[in-house]
Design a protein around this motif. Structure first.
Motif, PDB file in Angstrom:
ATOM      1  N   ALA A   1       0.833  -1.211   0.000  1.00  0.00           N
ATOM      2  CA  ALA A   1       0.000   0.000   0.000  1.00  0.00           C
ATOM      3  C   ALA A   1       0.867   1.259   0.000  1.00  0.00           C
ATOM      4  O   ALA A   1       0.598   2.211  -0.751  1.00  0.00           O
ATOM      5  N   MET A   2       1.900   1.266   0.818  1.00  0.00           N
ATOM      6  CA  MET A   2       2.774   2.439   0.895  1.00  0.00           C
ATOM      7  C   MET A   2       3.522   2.645  -0.421  1.00  0.00           C
ATOM      8  O   MET A   2       3.673   3.777  -0.885  1.00  0.00           O
ATOM      9  N   GLY A   3       4.019   1.567  -1.012  1.00  0.00           N
ATOM     10  CA  GLY A   3       4.728   1.693  -2.280  1.00  0.00           C
ATOM     11  C   GLY A   3       3.836   2.248  -3.367  1.00  0.00           C
ATOM     12  O   GLY A   3       4.219   3.168  -4.105  1.00  0.00           O
ATOM     13  N   MET A   4       2.608   1.727  -3.463  1.00  0.00           N
ATOM     14  CA  MET A   4       1.676   2.236  -4.475  1.00  0.00           C
ATOM     15  C   MET A   4       1.316   3.691  -4.207  1.00  0.00           C
ATOM     16  O   MET A   4       1.251   4.500  -5.135  1.00  0.00           O
ATOM     17  N   LEU A   5       1.118   4.042  -2.938  1.00  0.00           N
ATOM     18  CA  LEU A   5       0.790   5.423  -2.598  1.00  0.00           C
ATOM     19  C   LEU A   5       1.934   6.372  -2.949  1.00  0.00           C
ATOM     20  O   LEU A   5       1.711   7.461  -3.471  1.00  0.00           O
ATOM     21  N   HIS A   6       3.161   5.955  -2.695  1.00  0.00           N
ATOM     22  CA  HIS A   6       4.314   6.790  -3.057  1.00  0.00           C
ATOM     23  C   HIS A   6       4.385   7.006  -4.572  1.00  0.00           C
ATOM     24  O   HIS A   6       4.666   8.113  -5.028  1.00  0.00           O
ATOM     25  N   VAL A   7       4.130   5.969  -5.345  1.00  0.00           N
ATOM     26  CA  VAL A   7       4.151   6.107  -6.802  1.00  0.00           C
ATOM     27  C   VAL A   7       3.056   7.071  -7.254  1.00  0.00           C
ATOM     28  O   VAL A   7       3.306   7.963  -8.070  1.00  0.00           O
ATOM     29  N   VAL A   8       1.858   6.908  -6.710  1.00  0.00           N
ATOM     30  CA  VAL A   8       0.749   7.786  -7.082  1.00  0.00           C
ATOM     31  C   VAL A   8       1.060   9.233  -6.707  1.00  0.00           C
ATOM     32  O   VAL A   8       0.830  10.155  -7.495  1.00  0.00           O
ATOM     33  N   MET A   9       1.605   9.450  -5.506  1.00  0.00           N
ATOM     34  CA  MET A   9       1.913  10.816  -5.090  1.00  0.00           C
ATOM     35  C   MET A   9       3.031  11.419  -5.935  1.00  0.00           C
ATOM     36  O   MET A   9       3.018  12.615  -6.223  1.00  0.00           O
ATOM     37  N   ALA A  10       3.993  10.608  -6.342  1.00  0.00           N
ATOM     38  CA  ALA A  10       5.115  11.127  -7.126  1.00  0.00           C
ATOM     39  C   ALA A  10       4.717  11.427  -8.564  1.00  0.00           C
ATOM     40  O   ALA A  10       5.117  12.445  -9.126  1.00  0.00           O
ATOM     41  N   LEU A  11       3.916  10.550  -9.157  1.00  0.00           N
ATOM     42  CA  LEU A  11       3.575  10.702 -10.571  1.00  0.00           C
ATOM     43  C   LEU A  11       2.273  11.460 -10.788  1.00  0.00           C
ATOM     44  O   LEU A  11       2.041  11.978 -11.873  1.00  0.00           O
ATOM     45  N   GLY A  12       1.436  11.487  -9.766  1.00  0.00           N
ATOM     46  CA  GLY A  12       0.158  12.180  -9.879  1.00  0.00           C
ATOM     47  C   GLY A  12      -0.900  11.283 -10.494  1.00  0.00           C
ATOM     48  O   GLY A  12      -0.602  10.396 -11.287  1.00  0.00           O
ATOM     49  N   MET A  13      -2.118  11.502 -10.071  1.00  0.00           N
ATOM     50  CA  MET A  13      -3.281  10.804 -10.610  1.00  0.00           C
ATOM     51  C   MET A  13      -4.399  11.825 -10.703  1.00  0.00           C
ATOM     52  O   MET A  13      -4.473  12.737  -9.881  1.00  0.00           O
TER      53      MET A  13
ATOM     54  N   THR B   1       8.258  22.416 -11.179  1.00  0.00           N
ATOM     55  CA  THR B   1       9.316  23.063 -10.399  1.00  0.00           C
ATOM     56  C   THR B   1      10.431  22.079 -10.074  1.00  0.00           C
ATOM     57  O   THR B   1      10.216  20.886  -9.955  1.00  0.00           O
ATOM     58  N   ALA B   2      11.631  22.601  -9.894  1.00  0.00           N
ATOM     59  CA  ALA B   2      12.790  21.736  -9.606  1.00  0.00           C
ATOM     60  C   ALA B   2      12.613  21.029  -8.269  1.00  0.00           C
ATOM     61  O   ALA B   2      12.929  19.856  -8.137  1.00  0.00           O
ATOM     62  N   HIS B   3      12.093  21.746  -7.267  1.00  0.00           N
ATOM     63  CA  HIS B   3      11.915  21.119  -5.956  1.00  0.00           C
ATOM     64  C   HIS B   3      10.944  19.947  -6.041  1.00  0.00           C
ATOM     65  O   HIS B   3      11.212  18.886  -5.528  1.00  0.00           O
ATOM     66  N   ALA B   4       9.827  20.159  -6.704  1.00  0.00           N
ATOM     67  CA  ALA B   4       8.835  19.094  -6.814  1.00  0.00           C
ATOM     68  C   ALA B   4       9.396  17.908  -7.583  1.00  0.00           C
ATOM     69  O   ALA B   4       9.115  16.771  -7.261  1.00  0.00           O
ATOM     70  N   SER B   5      10.222  18.189  -8.581  1.00  0.00           N
ATOM     71  CA  SER B   5      10.821  17.106  -9.357  1.00  0.00           C
ATOM     72  C   SER B   5      11.753  16.274  -8.472  1.00  0.00           C
ATOM     73  O   SER B   5      11.708  15.051  -8.500  1.00  0.00           O
ATOM     74  N   MET B   6      12.596  16.942  -7.675  1.00  0.00           N
ATOM     75  CA  MET B   6      13.480  16.219  -6.762  1.00  0.00           C
ATOM     76  C   MET B   6      12.658  15.472  -5.717  1.00  0.00           C
ATOM     77  O   MET B   6      12.937  14.328  -5.391  1.00  0.00           O
ATOM     78  N   HIS B   7      11.656  16.129  -5.200  1.00  0.00           N
ATOM     79  CA  HIS B   7      10.792  15.534  -4.191  1.00  0.00           C
ATOM     80  C   HIS B   7      10.099  14.286  -4.757  1.00  0.00           C
ATOM     81  O   HIS B   7      10.021  13.254  -4.098  1.00  0.00           O
ATOM     82  N   GLY B   8       9.626  14.389  -5.992  1.00  0.00           N
ATOM     83  CA  GLY B   8       8.993  13.247  -6.641  1.00  0.00           C
ATOM     84  C   GLY B   8       9.959  12.091  -6.838  1.00  0.00           C
ATOM     85  O   GLY B   8       9.609  10.931  -6.651  1.00  0.00           O
ATOM     86  N   SER B   9      11.200  12.414  -7.192  1.00  0.00           N
ATOM     87  CA  SER B   9      12.220  11.362  -7.364  1.00  0.00           C
ATOM     88  C   SER B   9      12.496  10.658  -6.042  1.00  0.00           C
ATOM     89  O   SER B   9      12.650   9.431  -6.001  1.00  0.00           O
ATOM     90  N   LEU B  10      12.548  11.419  -4.955  1.00  0.00           N
ATOM     91  CA  LEU B  10      12.746  10.805  -3.635  1.00  0.00           C
ATOM     92  C   LEU B  10      11.570   9.902  -3.269  1.00  0.00           C
ATOM     93  O   LEU B  10      11.754   8.841  -2.674  1.00  0.00           O
ATOM     94  N   MET B  11      10.367  10.333  -3.643  1.00  0.00           N
ATOM     95  CA  MET B  11       9.182   9.505  -3.385  1.00  0.00           C
ATOM     96  C   MET B  11       9.278   8.177  -4.139  1.00  0.00           C
ATOM     97  O   MET B  11       8.925   7.127  -3.610  1.00  0.00           O
ATOM     98  N   LEU B  12       9.756   8.225  -5.370  1.00  0.00           N
ATOM     99  CA  LEU B  12       9.905   6.990  -6.148  1.00  0.00           C
ATOM    100  C   LEU B  12      10.974   6.089  -5.547  1.00  0.00           C
ATOM    101  O   LEU B  12      10.821   4.864  -5.536  1.00  0.00           O
ATOM    102  N   LEU B  13      12.046   6.665  -5.027  1.00  0.00           N
ATOM    103  CA  LEU B  13      13.072   5.860  -4.354  1.00  0.00           C
ATOM    104  C   LEU B  13      12.502   5.195  -3.099  1.00  0.00           C
ATOM    105  O   LEU B  13      12.805   4.037  -2.811  1.00  0.00           O
ATOM    106  N   MET B  14      11.682   5.926  -2.376  1.00  0.00           N
ATOM    107  CA  MET B  14      11.036   5.341  -1.199  1.00  0.00           C
ATOM    108  C   MET B  14      10.088   4.218  -1.610  1.00  0.00           C
ATOM    109  O   MET B  14       9.982   3.197  -0.929  1.00  0.00           O
TER     110      MET B  14
END
Length: 125
Positions: free
Chosen positions: A64-76, A87-100
């Motif tokens: 559940a957490m992995g799927m939620l991180h993907v959804v939050m990083a990529l958007g739905m 934005t650059a911050h959101a892009s880095m933040h999204g990449s960290l979410m995908l790593l998590m």
């Protein structure tokens, strides 16, 4: 060290990463509250597996957490744009979410393996 301890340690490490993300990365109050709940859930499952509990709850939580991180990083469409923007911050933040998310899926995989090994070991047909 037993497989339960290694898996519990890995899940506990993910909970600690969530704490660092909560402290270091800006979030709205709503997202911070959700992240605290998710981190506590992760810690509870990690502690249970560390003590030798069955791995099914950790498997479900990590999935559940992995799927939620993907959804939050990529958007739905139904979620809006938590991290998905130009934005650059959101892009880095999204990449960290995908790593998590990758970490969550690795824990999920090994929880499934350990759960299967436990099941095979306990059922002698």
């Amino acid at each position: 060290m037993s497989a339960h301890r290694v898996l519990g340690l890995a899940a506990g490490g993910l909970a600690l990463i969530h704490v660092f993300a909560l402290i270091l990365l800006p979030h709205s109050l709503w997202w911070m509250a959700l992240q605290v709940v998710m981190t506590l859930w992760c810690g509870k499952c990690a502690w249970g597996v560390w003590q030798g509990a069955a791995t099914q709850k950790l498997l479900v939580m990590s999935a559940a957490m992995g799927m939620l991180h993907v959804v939050m990083a990529l958007g739905m469409p139904w979620l809006g744009t938590h991290h998905h923007s130009a934005t650059a911050h959101a892009s880095m933040h999204g990449s960290l979410m995908l790593l998590m998310a990758v970490g969550e899926f690795v824990v999920m995989f090994f929880a499934a393996l350990l759960g299967h090994a436990q099941h095979r070991g306990s059922s002698h047909c």
